[in-house]
Design an enzyme around this catalytic site. Structure first.
Site, PDB file in Angstrom:
ATOM      1  N   GLY A 100       0.779  -1.512  -0.055  1.00  0.00           N
ATOM      2  CA  GLY A 100      -0.071   0.056   0.013  1.00  0.00           C
ATOM      3  C   GLY A 100       0.811   1.198   0.025  1.00  0.00           C
ATOM      4  N   HIS A 128      -2.714   7.761   6.457  1.00  0.00           N
ATOM      5  CA  HIS A 128      -1.978   8.470   5.876  1.00  0.00           C
ATOM      6  C   HIS A 128      -2.605   9.886   5.222  1.00  0.00           C
ATOM      7  CE1 HIS A 128       1.879   6.585   5.862  1.00  0.00           C
ATOM      8  NE2 HIS A 128       1.445   5.485   5.539  1.00  0.00           N
ATOM      9  N   CYS A 166       5.265   0.297   7.943  1.00  0.00           N
ATOM     10  CA  CYS A 166       4.907   1.463   6.955  1.00  0.00           C
ATOM     11  C   CYS A 166       6.241   1.873   6.234  1.00  0.00           C
ATOM     12  CB  CYS A 166       4.521   2.528   7.673  1.00  0.00           C
ATOM     13  SG  CYS A 166       4.066   3.927   6.931  1.00  0.00           S
ATOM     14  N   LEU A 167       6.037   2.032   4.946  1.00  0.00           N
ATOM     15  CA  LEU A 167       7.302   2.157   3.934  1.00  0.00           C
ATOM     16  C   LEU A 167       7.910   3.658   4.292  1.00  0.00           C
ATOM     17  CD1 LEU A 167       5.864   1.461   0.420  1.00  0.00           C
ATOM     18  CD2 LEU A 167       7.463   0.061   1.949  1.00  0.00           C
ATOM     19  N   HIS A 213      -4.864   1.965   7.299  1.00  0.00           N
ATOM     20  CA  HIS A 213      -3.685   2.577   7.186  1.00  0.00           C
ATOM     21  C   HIS A 213      -3.463   3.651   5.993  1.00  0.00           C
ATOM     22  CE1 HIS A 213       0.861   1.743   7.713  1.00  0.00           C
ATOM     23  NE2 HIS A 213       0.887   2.373   6.960  1.00  0.00           N
ATOM     24  N   GLU A 214      -3.838   3.328   5.094  1.00  0.00           N
ATOM     25  CA  GLU A 214      -3.573   4.393   4.028  1.00  0.00           C
ATOM     26  C   GLU A 214      -4.702   5.536   4.257  1.00  0.00           C
ATOM     27  OE1 GLU A 214      -1.089   4.035   2.295  1.00  0.00           O
ATOM     28  OE2 GLU A 214      -0.876   1.604   2.819  1.00  0.00           O
ATOM     29  N   GLN A 245       3.221   9.890   1.069  1.00  0.00           N
ATOM     30  CA  GLN A 245       4.502   9.255   1.055  1.00  0.00           C
ATOM     31  C   GLN A 245       5.436   9.545   0.066  1.00  0.00           C
ATOM     32  OE1 GLN A 245       2.375   5.351   1.931  1.00  0.00           O
ATOM     33  NE2 GLN A 245       4.227   5.247   3.237  1.00  0.00           N
TER      34      GLN A 245
HETATM   35 NI    NI Z   1       2.428   3.752   5.551  1.00  0.00          NI
END
Ligand code: NI
Length: 169
Positions: free
Chosen positions: A45, A138, A92-93, A134-135, A50
């Site tokens: 995701g 963000h 998370c990236l 989660h997204e 991000q």
């Molecule tokens: Ni994330």
């Protein structure tokens, strides 16, 4: 095009993103680039903030390329229903090399627009439910660490600050 993924500490991750109102070729290209960037980073995701773009856009593929039909573009997503609870390790990236257990609803329905602006609703369970939450977080300027204990969060932040000082972040 593969975008660089911004990390924790970058203010773009802390502010709510802007609603998307124009559905054009530029948006389509951006979502394609977001999938490419997400796969390159080995994620399932990715939200636009991000990659430094504060617009309400996210892409998800919980099958990581296995099922082309699992590719989801979420524009202006909203969580409209949640059910149950499930605790699972989450990462998370934008916070690489860290993971923590996070308790979240395990069945989640979103209402979002696709890349052409068409409104759709979709219900996901388990990993997909988690990705929806989660997204969407963000896009609201929230990271998963806001769902863990203050103690664990402070510990993580201390470690990150150390890495920042050492030039490793
Ligand atoms: Ni994330």
């Amino acid at each position: 095009m593969i975008y660089h993924i911004v990390k924790f500490g970058n203010p773009v991750l802390d502010k709510p993103s802007e609603k998307v109102t124009v559905f054009d070729e530029e948006l389509e290209k951006l979502t394609e680039d977001m999938f490419e960037s997400m796969y390159a980073a080995h994620g399932v995701g990715l939200a636009a903030p991000q990659i430094g773009i504060a617009r309400r856009i996210a892409v998800i593929d919980v099958t990581f390329k296995e099922d082309p039909n699992a590719r989801l573009v979420l524009i202006n997503p909203e969580i409209i229903h949640t059910e149950g609870r499930h605790t699972q390790s989450e990462g998370c990236l934008s916070i690489p090399d860290f993971r923590e257990n996070v308790t979240r609803p395990n069945k989640v329905t979103i209402r979002a627009q696709d890349v052409h602006g068409k409104v759709y609703e979709k219900t996901g369970e388990d990993l997909l439910a988690r990705a929806f939450l989660h997204e969407t977080d963000h896009l609201n300027g929230k990271l998963y660490i806001s769902h863990i204990s203050a103690l664990k969060r402070d510990l993580m932040k201390r470690k990150i600050r150390k890495m920042m000082k050492a030039g490793e972040w």
